[in-house]
Motif scaffolding. Structure first.
Motif, PDB file in Angstrom:
ATOM      1  N   ASN A 143     -17.350 -15.577  19.299  1.00 37.90           N
ATOM      2  CA  ASN A 143     -15.895 -16.002  18.188  1.00 37.90           C
ATOM      3  C   ASN A 143     -14.881 -16.648  18.487  1.00 37.90           C
ATOM      4  N   ASP A 144     -14.795 -17.741  19.120  1.00 34.56           N
ATOM      5  CA  ASP A 144     -13.476 -18.143  19.139  1.00 34.56           C
ATOM      6  C   ASP A 144     -12.250 -17.562  19.778  1.00 34.56           C
ATOM      7  N   LYS A 145     -12.343 -16.490  20.235  1.00 37.72           N
ATOM      8  CA  LYS A 145     -11.353 -15.550  21.219  1.00 37.72           C
ATOM      9  C   LYS A 145     -12.131 -15.660  22.960  1.00 37.72           C
ATOM     10  N   PRO A 146     -10.793 -15.584  23.343  1.00 34.29           N
ATOM     11  CA  PRO A 146     -11.518 -14.858  24.557  1.00 34.29           C
ATOM     12  C   PRO A 146     -11.971 -13.075  24.859  1.00 34.29           C
ATOM     13  N   HIS A 147     -12.994 -12.950  24.835  1.00 34.96           N
ATOM     14  CA  HIS A 147     -13.503 -11.847  25.828  1.00 34.96           C
ATOM     15  C   HIS A 147     -14.567 -11.538  26.333  1.00 34.96           C
ATOM     16  N   GLY A 148     -14.234 -10.648  27.464  1.00 38.57           N
ATOM     17  CA  GLY A 148     -15.208 -10.700  28.343  1.00 38.57           C
ATOM     18  C   GLY A 148     -14.771 -10.918  29.521  1.00 38.57           C
ATOM     19  N   GLU A 149     -15.042 -11.780  30.906  1.00 40.28           N
ATOM     20  CA  GLU A 149     -14.064 -11.567  31.930  1.00 40.28           C
ATOM     21  C   GLU A 149     -13.367 -12.607  31.864  1.00 40.28           C
ATOM     22  N   GLY A 150     -12.273 -12.441  32.040  1.00 42.42           N
ATOM     23  CA  GLY A 150     -10.984 -13.993  32.552  1.00 42.42           C
ATOM     24  C   GLY A 150      -9.544 -13.588  33.043  1.00 42.42           C
ATOM     25  N   MET A 151      -9.176 -14.570  33.011  1.00 43.27           N
ATOM     26  CA  MET A 151      -7.878 -14.961  34.098  1.00 43.27           C
ATOM     27  C   MET A 151      -6.803 -15.991  32.746  1.00 43.27           C
ATOM     28  N   LEU A 152      -5.692 -14.860  32.742  1.00 42.08           N
ATOM     29  CA  LEU A 152      -4.919 -15.962  32.361  1.00 42.08           C
ATOM     30  C   LEU A 152      -3.318 -16.349  33.023  1.00 42.08           C
ATOM     31  N   ARG A 153      -3.699 -17.427  33.474  1.00 44.16           N
ATOM     32  CA  ARG A 153      -1.872 -17.935  33.786  1.00 44.16           C
ATOM     33  C   ARG A 153      -1.437 -18.267  33.293  1.00 44.16           C
ATOM     34  N   LEU A 154      -0.236 -17.953  32.942  1.00 39.61           N
ATOM     35  CA  LEU A 154       1.575 -17.778  33.068  1.00 39.61           C
ATOM     36  C   LEU A 154       1.606 -19.237  33.168  1.00 39.61           C
ATOM     37  N   LYS A 155       2.894 -20.030  32.091  1.00 39.22           N
ATOM     38  CA  LYS A 155       3.780 -21.202  33.382  1.00 39.22           C
ATOM     39  C   LYS A 155       4.515 -20.938  34.239  1.00 39.22           C
ATOM     40  N   ASN A 156       4.913 -19.769  34.518  1.00 33.69           N
ATOM     41  CA  ASN A 156       5.770 -19.065  35.032  1.00 33.69           C
ATOM     42  C   ASN A 156       5.433 -19.354  36.331  1.00 33.69           C
ATOM     43  N   ARG A 159      -0.294 -14.639  36.476  1.00 34.54           N
ATOM     44  CA  ARG A 159      -1.109 -14.324  36.084  1.00 34.54           C
ATOM     45  C   ARG A 159      -2.091 -12.779  35.456  1.00 34.54           C
ATOM     46  N   TYR A 160      -2.888 -13.112  34.549  1.00 30.64           N
ATOM     47  CA  TYR A 160      -3.813 -11.455  34.555  1.00 30.64           C
ATOM     48  C   TYR A 160      -4.930 -11.832  35.057  1.00 30.64           C
ATOM     49  N   GLU A 161      -5.810 -10.733  35.102  1.00 28.27           N
ATOM     50  CA  GLU A 161      -6.856 -11.014  35.238  1.00 28.27           C
ATOM     51  C   GLU A 161      -7.905  -9.824  35.598  1.00 28.27           C
ATOM     52  N   GLY A 162      -9.459 -10.011  34.433  1.00 26.01           N
ATOM     53  CA  GLY A 162      -9.574  -9.163  34.133  1.00 26.01           C
ATOM     54  C   GLY A 162     -10.131  -8.820  32.720  1.00 26.01           C
ATOM     55  N   CYS A 163     -10.662  -7.419  32.522  1.00 29.37           N
ATOM     56  CA  CYS A 163     -11.252  -7.607  30.752  1.00 29.37           C
ATOM     57  C   CYS A 163     -10.268  -8.241  29.561  1.00 29.37           C
ATOM     58  N   TRP A 164     -10.980  -9.040  28.363  1.00 28.68           N
ATOM     59  CA  TRP A 164     -10.877  -9.675  27.658  1.00 28.68           C
ATOM     60  C   TRP A 164     -11.256  -9.121  26.535  1.00 28.68           C
ATOM     61  N   GLU A 165     -11.455  -8.352  24.841  1.00 27.48           N
ATOM     62  CA  GLU A 165     -11.675  -7.753  23.748  1.00 27.48           C
ATOM     63  C   GLU A 165     -11.413  -8.486  23.087  1.00 27.48           C
ATOM     64  N   ARG A 166     -12.086  -9.532  21.678  1.00 21.70           N
ATOM     65  CA  ARG A 166     -10.955  -9.980  20.907  1.00 21.70           C
ATOM     66  C   ARG A 166      -9.734 -10.507  21.003  1.00 21.70           C
ATOM     67  N   GLY A 167      -9.834 -11.886  22.087  1.00 26.70           N
ATOM     68  CA  GLY A 167      -8.450 -11.749  21.749  1.00 26.70           C
ATOM     69  C   GLY A 167      -7.970 -11.682  23.297  1.00 26.70           C
ATOM     70  N   MET A 168      -7.755 -10.377  22.987  1.00 19.79           N
ATOM     71  CA  MET A 168      -6.635  -9.243  24.208  1.00 19.79           C
ATOM     72  C   MET A 168      -6.910  -8.307  24.914  1.00 19.79           C
ATOM     73  N   LYS A 169      -6.446  -8.453  25.792  1.00 18.88           N
ATOM     74  CA  LYS A 169      -6.743  -7.708  27.449  1.00 18.88           C
ATOM     75  C   LYS A 169      -7.028  -6.453  26.886  1.00 18.88           C
ATOM     76  N   ASN A 170      -8.291  -6.115  27.591  1.00 20.55           N
ATOM     77  CA  ASN A 170      -8.149  -4.721  26.780  1.00 20.55           C
ATOM     78  C   ASN A 170      -8.988  -4.112  28.465  1.00 20.55           C
ATOM     79  N   GLY A 171      -9.371  -3.202  29.271  1.00 19.35           N
ATOM     80  CA  GLY A 171     -10.476  -2.995  29.746  1.00 19.35           C
ATOM     81  C   GLY A 171      -9.181  -2.554  31.113  1.00 19.35           C
ATOM     82  N   PRO A 172     -10.285  -2.614  32.592  1.00 17.87           N
ATOM     83  CA  PRO A 172      -9.332  -3.207  33.716  1.00 17.87           C
ATOM     84  C   PRO A 172      -8.880  -4.182  33.997  1.00 17.87           C
ATOM     85  N   GLY A 173      -7.558  -4.449  34.086  1.00 19.40           N
ATOM     86  CA  GLY A 173      -7.483  -6.113  35.015  1.00 19.40           C
ATOM     87  C   GLY A 173      -5.955  -5.274  35.558  1.00 19.40           C
ATOM     88  N   ARG A 174      -5.836  -6.594  36.272  1.00 20.44           N
ATOM     89  CA  ARG A 174      -4.533  -6.681  37.070  1.00 20.44           C
ATOM     90  C   ARG A 174      -3.839  -7.710  36.660  1.00 20.44           C
TER      91      ARG A 174
END
Length: 241
Positions: A143-156, A159-174
């Motif tokens: 639905n046009d948003k991060p949802h499921g397993e994903g990694m967000l790598r910041l400019k600096n 990074r975040y590795e883990g679960c997403w739901e409705r475009g936000m970090k939700n669930g287990p992650g590092r």
């Protein structure tokens, strides 16, 4: 003996005009009443095959495949740039039923674009998003948003590795705080870490390490704690039976 001949019945003029008006095969510019026009192939009076559509209102141009009057197959959508006056590519990829579907690349700005899967003109499936601020998200979408397993790598570099739901970090992650040399592993709710553990991770190589390392926490009697936990677990199972 006189011979009578049957006169050949002439075809009404409107039939000839109608036959000429039928659009089949390749046609040059065909204009609509609102000023839009199409150049390309037709079948039974609808756009079908290869063709280019130009919309007068916003100047948009679509070049690609058509099927029964709708964009279907591979095609490119472009819009005029208000500053330069030149056309800039907005989307290149696959379409189905006049909507983005399958693999495609969408350009949101000069330095912001998405490459990956689409469904019903929404990002859905696997994809990679390059943001204008330098961040990159790679993973699953819905639905046009991060949802499921994903990694967000910041400019600096963090990074975040883990679960997403409705475009936000939700669930287990590092979350890797590589700038400070720390790693947080835990559970997230709507982008907020609720519980977890923080340990040193690559602190010696971090550009801005914390002033003091995280002290190591040890259990005096780990075997005894484990044995007690197992005994409580077995007791709970026996009581349940």
């Amino acid at each position: 003996m006189p011979v009578s001949k049957c006169l050949k019945r002439s075809e009404p003029l409107w039939k000839g005009w109608d036959r000429k008006a039928q659009k089949n095969g390749l046609r040059h510019q065909v204009y609509a009443v609102n000023g839009d026009y199409y150049v390309g192939e037709w079948k039974d009076n609808v756009k079908h095959g290869k063709g280019t559509q130009v919309w007068k209102k916003n100047g948009a141009i679509y070049e690609g495949d058509w099927k029964f009057g709708k964009r279907d197959g591979y095609g490119t959508l472009s819009l005029p740039d208000q500053q330069t006056g030149k056309y800039r590519r907005v989307y290149s990829g696959w379409w189905k039923g006049d909507k983005k579907s399958g693999y495609g690349i969408q350009f949101f700005g000069p330095k912001e674009y998405y490459e990956g899967e689409w469904c019903g003109s929404q990002r859905s499936g696997w994809g990679r998003m390059y943001y204008s601020n330098g961040d990159i998200y790679e993973g699953q979408w819905e639905n046009d948003k991060p949802h499921g397993e994903g990694m967000l790598r910041l400019k600096n570099g963090n990074r975040y590795e883990g679960c997403w739901e409705r475009g936000m970090k939700n669930g287990p992650g590092r979350f890797f705080h590589l700038d400070h040399g720390q790693l947080f592993e835990g559970f997230w709710v709507d982008n907020m870490p609720k519980c977890g553990t923080m340990i040193d991770f690559g602190r010696d190589e971090a550009p801005e390490p914390t002033q003091f390392p995280i002290p190591e926490v040890k259990i005096l009697d780990p075997d005894g704690v484990l044995a007690e936990a197992l005994a409580m677990f077995r007791k709970t199972e026996e009581e349940g039976d």
